[in-house]
Write a protein that holds these residues in place. Sequence first.
Motif, PDB file in Angstrom:
ATOM      1  N   VAL A   1      -2.636  -4.621   1.223  1.00 57.17           N
ATOM      2  CA  VAL A   1      -3.287  -3.342   1.511  1.00 57.17           C
ATOM      3  C   VAL A   1      -2.544  -2.255   0.753  1.00 57.17           C
ATOM      4  CG1 VAL A   1      -3.954  -1.712   3.312  1.00 57.17           C
ATOM      5  CG2 VAL A   1      -3.966  -4.164   3.782  1.00 57.17           C
ATOM      6  N   LYS A   2      -3.242  -1.621  -0.185  1.00 56.82           N
ATOM      7  CA  LYS A   2      -2.624  -0.595  -1.026  1.00 56.82           C
ATOM      8  C   LYS A   2      -3.457   0.676  -0.978  1.00 56.82           C
ATOM      9  CE  LYS A   2      -0.660  -3.884  -4.346  1.00 56.82           C
ATOM     10  NZ  LYS A   2      -0.581  -4.275  -5.782  1.00 56.82           N
ATOM     11  N   PRO A   3      -2.890   1.799  -0.523  1.00 56.26           N
ATOM     12  CA  PRO A   3      -3.623   3.065  -0.577  1.00 56.26           C
ATOM     13  C   PRO A   3      -3.996   3.389  -2.020  1.00 56.26           C
ATOM     14  CG  PRO A   3      -1.683   3.265   0.818  1.00 56.26           C
ATOM     15  CD  PRO A   3      -1.573   1.948   0.114  1.00 56.26           C
ATOM     16  N   SER A   4      -5.214   3.862  -2.221  1.00 50.52           N
ATOM     17  CA  SER A   4      -5.696   4.172  -3.569  1.00 50.52           C
ATOM     18  C   SER A   4      -5.887   5.662  -3.735  1.00 50.52           C
ATOM     19  CB  SER A   4      -7.019   3.438  -3.834  1.00 50.52           C
ATOM     20  OG  SER A   4      -8.009   3.871  -2.912  1.00 50.52           O
TER      21      SER A   4
ATOM     22  N   ARG B   1       4.106   3.488  -0.042  1.00 48.04           N
ATOM     23  CA  ARG B   1       4.253   2.104   0.400  1.00 48.04           C
ATOM     24  C   ARG B   1       2.939   1.347   0.238  1.00 48.04           C
ATOM     25  NH1 ARG B   1       6.489   0.873   5.015  1.00 48.04           N
ATOM     26  NH2 ARG B   1       7.337   2.913   5.580  1.00 48.04           N
ATOM     27  N   SER B   2       3.062   0.042   0.164  1.00 53.45           N
ATOM     28  CA  SER B   2       1.922  -0.856   0.332  1.00 53.45           C
ATOM     29  C   SER B   2       2.168  -1.640   1.614  1.00 53.45           C
ATOM     30  CB  SER B   2       1.769  -1.795  -0.865  1.00 53.45           C
ATOM     31  OG  SER B   2       2.916  -2.629  -0.988  1.00 53.45           O
ATOM     32  N   MET B   3       1.136  -2.257   2.156  1.00 52.23           N
ATOM     33  CA  MET B   3       1.242  -2.927   3.445  1.00 52.23           C
ATOM     34  C   MET B   3       0.778  -4.372   3.350  1.00 52.23           C
ATOM     35  SD  MET B   3      -0.177   0.445   5.391  1.00 52.23           S
ATOM     36  CE  MET B   3      -0.799   1.086   3.850  1.00 52.23           C
ATOM     37  N   ALA B   4       1.175  -5.180   4.345  1.00 54.67           N
ATOM     38  CA  ALA B   4       0.857  -6.616   4.354  1.00 54.67           C
ATOM     39  C   ALA B   4       1.340  -7.269   3.069  1.00 54.67           C
ATOM     40  CB  ALA B   4      -0.632  -6.846   4.574  1.00 54.67           C
ATOM     41  N   GLN B   5       2.574  -6.936   2.694  1.00 55.59           N
ATOM     42  CA  GLN B   5       3.232  -7.513   1.519  1.00 55.59           C
ATOM     43  C   GLN B   5       2.440  -7.279   0.235  1.00 55.59           C
ATOM     44  OE1 GLN B   5       6.027  -8.038   2.153  1.00 55.59           O
ATOM     45  NE2 GLN B   5       6.276  -8.870   4.180  1.00 55.59           N
ATOM     46  N   GLY B   6       1.798  -6.112   0.142  1.00 53.66           N
ATOM     47  CA  GLY B   6       1.087  -5.735  -1.075  1.00 53.66           C
ATOM     48  C   GLY B   6      -0.409  -5.945  -1.027  1.00 53.66           C
TER      49      GLY B   6
ATOM     50  N   TRP C   1      -2.416   9.288   4.386  1.00 50.07           N
ATOM     51  CA  TRP C   1      -2.634   9.365   2.947  1.00 50.07           C
ATOM     52  C   TRP C   1      -4.058   9.824   2.700  1.00 50.07           C
ATOM     53  CZ3 TRP C   1      -0.592   9.807  -1.612  1.00 50.07           C
ATOM     54  CH2 TRP C   1      -1.322   9.481  -2.747  1.00 50.07           C
ATOM     55  N   ALA C   2      -4.229  10.810   1.829  1.00 51.21           N
ATOM     56  CA  ALA C   2      -5.549  11.320   1.466  1.00 51.21           C
ATOM     57  C   ALA C   2      -5.828  10.915   0.018  1.00 51.21           C
ATOM     58  CB  ALA C   2      -5.614  12.837   1.624  1.00 51.21           C
ATOM     59  N   PRO C   3      -6.617   9.845  -0.214  1.00 53.25           N
ATOM     60  CA  PRO C   3      -6.955   9.447  -1.584  1.00 53.25           C
ATOM     61  C   PRO C   3      -7.694  10.545  -2.328  1.00 53.25           C
ATOM     62  CG  PRO C   3      -7.574   7.750  -0.017  1.00 53.25           C
ATOM     63  CD  PRO C   3      -7.235   8.964   0.771  1.00 53.25           C
TER      64      PRO C   3
END
Length: 238
Positions: A46-49, A39-44, A71-73
């Motif tokens: 905030v994106k985990p990398s 998922r991404s957050m705040a409508q895209g 999530w572990a980048p």
Amino acid sequence: MFKLTIALISLLACTAAQGQIFQRELGDYDLKLGTSPSRSMAQGLVKPSSSGSFHGGLDLSHDSGWYAGQWAPSMGLSPDSNLEVDSYLGFKRPFDQTLGYEVGMIHYSYPQLETLDSQEFFAGLTLLGSRFGAAFSLDPDRQNSTLFANLSGNEPFGVGLSVKYTTYRLNTPAAITDGGYVSSFNDWSVKVSRPWMGIDLNLIYSDSNLSGNGCSAYSGHNSQCDGSLTFRAERSFY
């Protein structure tokens, strides 16, 4: 200094390089495990990398709108990488097909380092197909405030428009080469996009309020401190 960059991005053709996601329903809960962010957050906004060769995480969501995950980048398995664990909690709720909202927070921790943890609070809004996001980050050395808008829901002629603006406040002013100091700065980017014959065409302009010697203190979202215009064409075969 203004710079122009033209990028013809690689054709994302190798399925082995793509992340895998395992999904299972557990009553009212939906569990996802995978090697790519689910998922991404705040409508895209905030994106985990992914910063290491080995990465992965889990995401658990409920029918009510609550979700949580880790999530572990980077798993820190290679000599040049360190373990990072991002833990998040949020609530996302659509009212109907045209209106919805999201709020939450994410905690960044680095168990192998003495670096202090950081937190990010975020919110998102969907309105008539357009997406708006806001995030406030508390890092050990600075605070960042970001606003984001994606007006793809109102695109004329199939053209999408997204804008991002961020303010950075440094806890300790950064010294620059002329003997001065920079305690805060802003940056922004504007992206115009359009699909064409299966290819995603993107024209991106980015800039900041720093220039000259002040650019030595720049550490924002953009790849360059000065004004930059980038054309990017991407196509995925899978």
